[in-house]
Design an enzyme around this catalytic site. Sequence first.
Site, mmCIF file in Angstrom:
data_model
loop_
_atom_site.group_PDB
_atom_site.id
_atom_site.type_symbol
_atom_site.label_atom_id
_atom_site.label_comp_id
_atom_site.label_asym_id
_atom_site.label_seq_id
_atom_site.Cartn_x
_atom_site.Cartn_y
_atom_site.Cartn_z
ATOM 1 N N HIS A 1 49.229 12.725 -12.120
ATOM 2 C CA HIS A 1 50.259 13.767 -12.087
ATOM 3 C C HIS A 1 49.980 14.795 -10.996
ATOM 4 O O HIS A 1 50.425 15.935 -11.095
ATOM 5 C CB HIS A 1 50.346 14.494 -13.435
ATOM 6 C CG HIS A 1 51.077 13.753 -14.502
ATOM 7 N ND1 HIS A 1 50.596 12.605 -15.063
ATOM 8 C CD2 HIS A 1 52.274 13.982 -15.113
ATOM 9 C CE1 HIS A 1 51.446 12.176 -15.987
ATOM 10 N NE2 HIS A 1 52.474 12.985 -16.040
ATOM 11 N N GLU B 1 63.431 5.573 -14.566
ATOM 12 C CA GLU B 1 63.490 6.036 -13.180
ATOM 13 C C GLU B 1 64.230 5.063 -12.266
ATOM 14 O O GLU B 1 64.857 5.478 -11.287
ATOM 15 C CB GLU B 1 62.087 6.299 -12.628
ATOM 16 C CG GLU B 1 61.512 7.655 -13.023
ATOM 17 C CD GLU B 1 60.947 7.700 -14.435
ATOM 18 O OE1 GLU B 1 60.931 6.649 -15.112
ATOM 19 O OE2 GLU B 1 60.534 8.789 -14.878
HETATM 20 C C1 TPP Z 1 57.484 7.068 -15.673
HETATM 21 C C2 TPP Z 1 57.414 8.412 -16.301
HETATM 22 N N1 TPP Z 1 58.527 9.157 -16.381
HETATM 23 C C3 TPP Z 1 58.490 10.373 -16.939
HETATM 24 C C4 TPP Z 1 57.328 10.882 -17.413
HETATM 25 C C5 TPP Z 1 57.274 12.283 -17.996
HETATM 26 N N2 TPP Z 1 57.134 12.243 -19.443
HETATM 27 C C6 TPP Z 1 55.941 12.406 -20.017
HETATM 28 S S1 TPP Z 1 56.004 12.267 -21.690
HETATM 29 C C7 TPP Z 1 57.654 11.955 -21.638
HETATM 30 C C8 TPP Z 1 58.397 11.721 -22.913
HETATM 31 C C9 TPP Z 1 57.938 10.491 -23.592
HETATM 32 O O1 TPP Z 1 58.600 10.349 -24.794
HETATM 33 P P1 TPP Z 1 58.117 9.312 -25.886
HETATM 34 O O2 TPP Z 1 57.933 7.970 -25.274
HETATM 35 O O3 TPP Z 1 59.056 9.389 -26.999
HETATM 36 O O4 TPP Z 1 56.668 9.808 -26.312
HETATM 37 P P2 TPP Z 1 56.226 11.137 -27.054
HETATM 38 O O5 TPP Z 1 55.904 12.150 -25.994
HETATM 39 O O6 TPP Z 1 57.321 11.554 -27.963
HETATM 40 O O7 TPP Z 1 54.974 10.768 -27.786
HETATM 41 C C10 TPP Z 1 58.134 11.987 -20.335
HETATM 42 C C11 TPP Z 1 59.532 11.795 -19.955
HETATM 43 C C12 TPP Z 1 56.169 10.084 -17.305
HETATM 44 N N3 TPP Z 1 54.977 10.506 -17.717
HETATM 45 N N4 TPP Z 1 56.241 8.859 -16.748
#
Ligand code: TPP
Lengths: 325, 325, 342, 342
Positions: free
Chosen positions: A129, A60
């Site tokens: 959230h 971000e």
């Molecule tokens: C700071 C922030 N940005 C965006 C999000 C939205 N978000 C939730 S899960 C996710 C993807 C995360 O990917 P990864 O780290 O690969 O974990 P996975 O869901 O594959 O277990 C995002 C972008 C968030 N929760 N927090």
Amino acid sequence: MAQLSYREAVSAAIAQEMRRDPTVVVLGEDIAAAGGVFKTTEGLLAEFGPLRVRDTPISEQAIIGAAAGAAMTGLKPIAEIMFSDFFAVCWDLVVNQIAKTRFMTNGQCSFPLVIRSANGGGARFGAQHSQSVENWAMAVPGLKVVAPSSPADIKGLLAAAIQDPDPVLFFEHKLLYGTKGEVPEGDHVDQLGKAKVLRAGNDVTIVALAAMVPRAMKAADILQTEHGVSAEVVDVRSLVPLDTTTIFASVSKTNRLVTVEENPRLCGWGAEVSSLVAEELFWDLEGPIVRVTTPHIPLPSADALEDAVMPSVERIVASVLKLAD
Amino acid sequence: MAQLSYREAVSAAIAQEMRRDPTVVVLGEDIAAAGGVFKTTEGLLAEFGPLRVRDTPISEQAIIGAAAGAAMTGLKPIAEIMFSDFFAVCWDLVVNQIAKTRFMTNGQCSFPLVIRSANGGGARFGAQHSQSVENWAMAVPGLKVVAPSSPADIKGLLAAAIQDPDPVLFFEHKLLYGTKGEVPEGDHVDQLGKAKVLRAGNDVTIVALAAMVPRAMKAADILQTEHGVSAEVVDVRSLVPLDTTTIFASVSKTNRLVTVEENPRLCGWGAEVSSLVAEELFWDLEGPIVRVTTPHIPLPSADALEDAVMPSVERIVASVLKLAD
Amino acid sequence: MTETTGPLTTAIANAPTADTETRLDLYRTMQACRMMEQRAYDLFMQNLIKGTSHLALGQEAVAAGFGVAMREDDYTFCTYRGHNHTLVRGVSMTGILGELMGREIGLLNGKGGSMHLMDVTKGAMGSYAIIGAHMPIAAGAAWSAQYRESGQVSVCFFGDGTTNIGAFHESLNFAAVWNLPIVYVCENNLYMEYTPIADVTAVANPAADRASAYGLEAVLVDGNDADVMYATAIAALEKARSGAGPSLIEAQTYRHGGHSRADPGKYRPNEEVAAWKARDPIPVYRQRLQDAGVDVATLDAIDAEQSARVDAAEEAARNSGPPPLEIADTEVWADGGSSWRN
Amino acid sequence: MTETTGPLTTAIANAPTADTETRLDLYRTMQACRMMEQRAYDLFMQNLIKGTSHLALGQEAVAAGFGVAMREDDYTFCTYRGHNHTLVRGVSMTGILGELMGREIGLLNGKGGSMHLMDVTKGAMGSYAIIGAHMPIAAGAAWSAQYRESGQVSVCFFGDGTTNIGAFHESLNFAAVWNLPIVYVCENNLYMEYTPIADVTAVANPAADRASAYGLEAVLVDGNDADVMYATAIAALEKARSGAGPSLIEAQTYRHGGHSRADPGKYRPNEEVAAWKARDPIPVYRQRLQDAGVDVATLDAIDAEQSARVDAAEEAARNSGPPPLEIADTEVWADGGSSWRN
Ligand SMILES: Cc1ncc(C[n+]2csc(CCOP(=O)(O)OP(=O)(O)O)c2C)c(N)n1
Ligand SMILES: Cc1ncc(C[n+]2csc(CCOP(=O)(O)OP(=O)(O)O)c2C)c(N)n1
Ligand SMILES: [Mg+2]
Ligand SMILES: [Mg+2]
């Protein structure tokens, strides 16, 4: 007029401005091929291509920083922060850099950018959230802050925000994405900094924002039909600039003010509005200024609990009645 | 009683609590060998050693995150954020994690930690090193917020903050570091959530915080001697918990309220105090509630400009006189 | 850890020595920086500069190397320790000293102060006072150049301590993934404020040892050598301009004074300071030019010309008054005002 | 890029196969996770779980390997995709399903929801819903263990997408510099939400290729192999407990379903999904145990026992009512209340 959902109005406004101005570009997480997790950017990649609609890493600070640097050098970026709670991970870029640099340099550069974000509670997403953080933004000089309550306002105000030469934080309410409404067809641009009287009344002014607006409208119905109280409802729409003219005109007429905020109690925008009225319109007041807010707590996740703490139609009605006593 | 500077009172309070409780630990940038850029942690490394007083990288998220994790598991960390403007780079840890986790888990864990920071303007440091951000913190449920105006309050309130089982954001005002005052000798612990009437008066209540307190006191002097207006001055000291009892008692007596805030206008703590009084003490008021604030702008750097925008003794006097009209 | 082979390091190592005019330009630029910063120091001592200020005495070769190599329309982003990086873009010295002194003639008319120098007309896109913040902003300017196909490059200067903050990481990954025309330049002066960088960093070379984490080549260069810095700048700018993406350069250097106005720098071992002062980039370069056949008179003339320039700048800044109070609440918005209500 | 030699990788490669009891425990733990998550999916479909939820179907071997290897008083920190990581610490399944359903019996009495499971009595120090935030908090718990000389280790799980956020970088450097007893475990399931990780990451292996940036060994392991994950956990926990500092593990795995409740996962090539489902950690491990001589009846009994456990947990959760409204504004403060004034 066309029937659009609040969600569709977002992409309609962006597409309208992207067609008009080739310097408008869009960036964020999962906003290109996926069309955004709230499906608010659907169709943009197909129409405008991967140079103008770009997915980013989960970074971000990079997203907002990139938007800032691009805005300083000729582009008009629209950045998405998926949930407004995530402003906390890039707050420095927003409040210390984007908000201040024009002032610090005495006008050497502008930040014609928009940061859109899904704001607010009620979707059972839990405390990280669900926040209403529009008041975080309002507290920082140098940011314009908009939070529409209807599809028409989304289209008109988002277009205005994109055209605006200053940084605008644009708060979409996630509970409203599914709501539908009439939206002017063709190019449509509204004006920032104008509140709207949605319902005229004489006994009390109810000032509300975003998802609280439909609740205030319902409360006004009930007040009229069940209690004979005539409430005027003002949708603030824009916190910065703030349309004190419209708000003051209403309070001067009704002589009573109730603010309805979704944010937790302390230092919400309602406090600011209350303090303005208490300072500048004191002699017009015929009773206390009442604030209806979420209590000063994080939002609980379970539906029963979340519903219990966010301002409800019933609570608005009860607060107005207490004041009208 | 001993004469201590505001700066010395900081290290005195920390040392007092570190002697009392071996789980109190200190971390931050340049706080160990260097004693802090404001020299507020001088002597701690020598007395308590490198395991309890630790320098960190420039990694504010790591600093605050580490403090959080340590607090959840048995320690009582005191973290320094060098300038309060830098809260913006670690705001997520503060507001989304530390402030909410106890609530979200319905009380499974506590965050007995203190985050100290140099807050406020007047030192010609420019817009990114001069902000008053205590209202950012006040707006977030789950944070206690303290901002002392004197060396004695620094010692007593910092000790209380360290002993408190909840997260406390402790704002030291950088303009006050050099000021001296009487401080109780020996172990001294004050109580959070108590305002103080620093000067009794009958005509108007002036509520102020931190560096605005001495200005309010001077203004009260001038009001008395030059204008015959008797002002009561209340030092808020703690924004959360907020001592509405003391503030309300004063306003009930004087029937008039002026708040003096250093933060920019919108959504400052003064707005909250004003809205509380306008709601709960409305019928006691004999005139508008006046807010004196820095305008809603970033702080300029040049001395002449900075002095022109921060609330001055003259502006406080003028605002009270207008109200007293 | 650090690997030191790759196209960029090879290009730097094999760069021909610059022509004499360019080298005199490097010398001139370093002297301008040095003399201006020394004057700034004197002005503090006379209490004509309020607040704080961070000098880059000893680090001139980095700013000069890039300043001379950059195209006029390229962008620079720097930090609170950015007087030199601003000056080398051709920005008014009077504007810089005037800003430090809080005068109307200052670059920002006194509204920004020493930590925020900017002159967009020269591509000097600002000095940023919060660690790391300018790194993604610089990436945004590079993105804009890429989008507009302008051929501009964005150059971003920062310190060793800055490599440990989150924004560093996000920026480098972002720039690499988007293949942006940007050059990140870490000036490793061995300290973050009063703390040795080695005490708070997991690797020996805070930037170079992390380049691979972004798929980039490790580039570690002598930041006290103007020729090396110039060659480095040319190679990295060319790489960016040709569409080959970002670079991350670590330039090893040293600040002669303390971190900021308030700091005498006593935490540094005397021998360390002495060793680095012996490698002061300016006398070393002067000698090298002499050895290459430049006559002393030419160099003396440059010194005299820059000294006069600093005198004139100081004079002009002193003669300027404080900024008019009316500007205190202007230029929050693009309409010139600060109104938040109607 | 990734180097794959070093003490930790060597220890993992040379680890003896675990004894049968431990291996049955790994199997049992994976099945418990699988069945619970499948039940959670069914409960969504019946709209008995509101809001969102993120399942880890397919990723069970990682949680199980660590869960079985950890000491009871060790700490875990995980994400919104953390049902399994919570369960493997011995946390009540009823508490987990109850929380997902927003019932009084939920672990957090409905106040946290599916993204925030925590049970401090089991060392399950929370699930965090903002990317990267828990990484420095986990370091803080490790610091506390180090300070108290308790011998505890902090284990922190996160996804591939998380490696691109600032908190990742700050945490790793901090943990390395302070030599903390922590194990960072990246579950690389190839996607951050709907975006392939390769599209937004400068290196091929988002965690392993960055280990050297923190002076750490690159460790890339098969996250679908319970034996490998167990050996990895044992080695990294032992390293941390012995005072040898942090590890960063990248475990390659795959989620069988979409990112969250709302996502059918259509952006993934069919062949990719099929290939990974063929490597489903549970049937593969079951077969391996059979090949090693475990009789089918034993495995069937485990399946039946876990299935019954899930049924019982669901039943108990269904029978619990919504949380009492009085708790909505409690436990902001340690005194149990939420008062901000007197
Ligand atoms: C700071 C922030 N940005 C965006 C999000 C939205 N978000 C939730 S899960 C996710 C993807 C995360 O990917 P990864 O780290 O690969 O974990 P996975 O869901 O594959 O277990 C995002 C972008 C968030 N929760 N927090
Ligand atoms: C986010 C943030 N944290 C802390 C500071 C305070 N600070 C100012 S300069 C500095 C040291 C920076 O070190 P380095 O990056 O090596 O740059 P140098 O000063 O050596 O040029 C620190 C910690 C800051 N400005 N911003
Ligand atoms: Mg440095
Ligand atoms: Mg993933």
